[in-house]
Design an enzyme around this catalytic site. Sequence first.
Site, short mmCIF file in Angstrom:
data_model
loop_
_atom_site.label_atom_id
_atom_site.label_comp_id
_atom_site.label_asym_id
_atom_site.label_seq_id
_atom_site.Cartn_x
_atom_site.Cartn_y
_atom_site.Cartn_z
N LYS A 80 29.42 48.06 -34.22
CA LYS A 80 28.05 48.24 -33.73
C LYS A 80 28.03 48.24 -32.21
O LYS A 80 28.76 47.46 -31.57
CB LYS A 80 27.18 47.11 -34.28
CG LYS A 80 25.69 47.24 -33.94
CD LYS A 80 24.92 46.07 -34.52
CE LYS A 80 23.43 46.15 -34.21
NZ LYS A 80 22.69 44.98 -34.73
N SER A 154 18.87 46.19 -37.54
CA SER A 154 19.26 47.10 -36.48
C SER A 154 20.68 47.66 -36.63
O SER A 154 21.09 48.53 -35.88
CB SER A 154 19.15 46.40 -35.13
OG SER A 154 20.04 45.29 -35.06
N SER A 178 19.38 41.82 -39.36
CA SER A 178 19.94 43.12 -39.02
C SER A 178 21.25 43.50 -39.70
O SER A 178 21.70 44.63 -39.56
CB SER A 178 20.11 43.22 -37.50
OG SER A 178 18.86 43.28 -36.86
#
Length: 470
Positions: A80, A154, A178
Amino acid sequence: MDLQDVVSAGVVEQRELLNQGVLTAQELIAATLDGIDHATDLGAFTTVLHEQALAEAKERDRERAEGPVGPLHGIPIAIKDEVDVAGVVTTFGTSANSTPAAADAEVVRRLRDAGAIIIGKTAMPEFGQWPFTESSTYGLTRNPWDRNRSTGGSSGGSAAAVAAGLVPVAMGGDGGGSIRIPSACCGLFGLKPQRGRVPVAPHEHLWWALGVIGPLTRTVLDSAIVYDVIRGNSSGDRFTAPEPVLSFEQAVRQPAAPLRIGYSTKSTTPLAKPDPVQVQAVHDTAKLLADLGHTVFEVEPTYPESTHAFFPQFFGGVRAEAAAVEHPERLESRTKQIIALGTWARRPVIEWGIRRGESLARKVDRVFAECDLLLTPTIACRPPEVGILDGASAIGALRSSIPMIAYTALWNVTGHPAASLPAGVGTDGLPLSVQLVGPYNGETAILSVAAQLEQARPHPRPRADREALG
């Protein structure tokens, strides 16, 4: 051997083929990169490390020929875009940074030491603020189950990459749900570890006490294998967690002991009511758990109001990350609104929020006096259509986020471990999910029961899986 099938396999299958010599790391990485290049419409990746990954694969093959190798040797993993990878800009989902990171984050270093090959960086909303993976810099990230639907966020780029079969593992972060929210939207397994289980170095914090780092995978065992590589305290960690009695992989592989499992579909906030489909998924899972030998009963938790502990850390975390970017003028207007709205979230208030969260943790621990694990929905709604942030103000985005975080954010405030696990497919063709929450040091219990459920009810995969690979 069909390389597309190998690419879309999990860690265990890829590792077995590599160990048997049926496949080389160079072949696997070349096929993985080809799949990623054919699935750009998903918007899963912000950066793909073609040359670096191929060079690293060549080195992994040389190392394998010389002797014993690590548990992730030759396995492609995506990261990420809030976690540092040496030589790559850490964007945090923005265009406001331009200088590559000088060194790997501690988690990435541990992955590389175990033999993993970093294949690229995955998309996220700016600073991970929203449970929708959309940004003005990188556009929309689309759900492999239905490309008109959101992956959640996210860690939505990571979820899209794994759900589409582009990589077996992608690292995410979870500051309010997330890891679990995109796992729920994309039919994946995603464990938010206990606070302090995985280091966030070199950063001082990831949204202070809220954020943790962990993998998104298609299977429980794959997640456990990765966690055994990345978990463990490092010097300078503000939050720490004791070593578990069992390794995470051992917890998955051994038979699950009968546990007391309470279930509840009660939302932590009156502002979000669960979709009946999500309620039914909990009831169906509760029945399955009872059939598997657990003592299962409905509970009525008393959830304390937690926004006053969450928001100081949320606003303070975003402000801290925004203060460190090189080109703040490039930030989204919505982010600038959050920065302005959070001027009050300064260090003394943040520290008060952390202490308040610890106090709330002691209150919610009462539920674990009567049950070993708590079963709830993961999200209150179905995966929404993409474009939910288009033209939205900061207040509008916060309002739209409520149904997505209604069952997840509390456990970031308190630091408890919690996991999203697949629970079949709804009549809308999208995955269903439930959440298992554990007491402190409860990851091994969560993993054991999640693996048992996976065996009894195999995790589904999207029909578009092969199409995503071209």
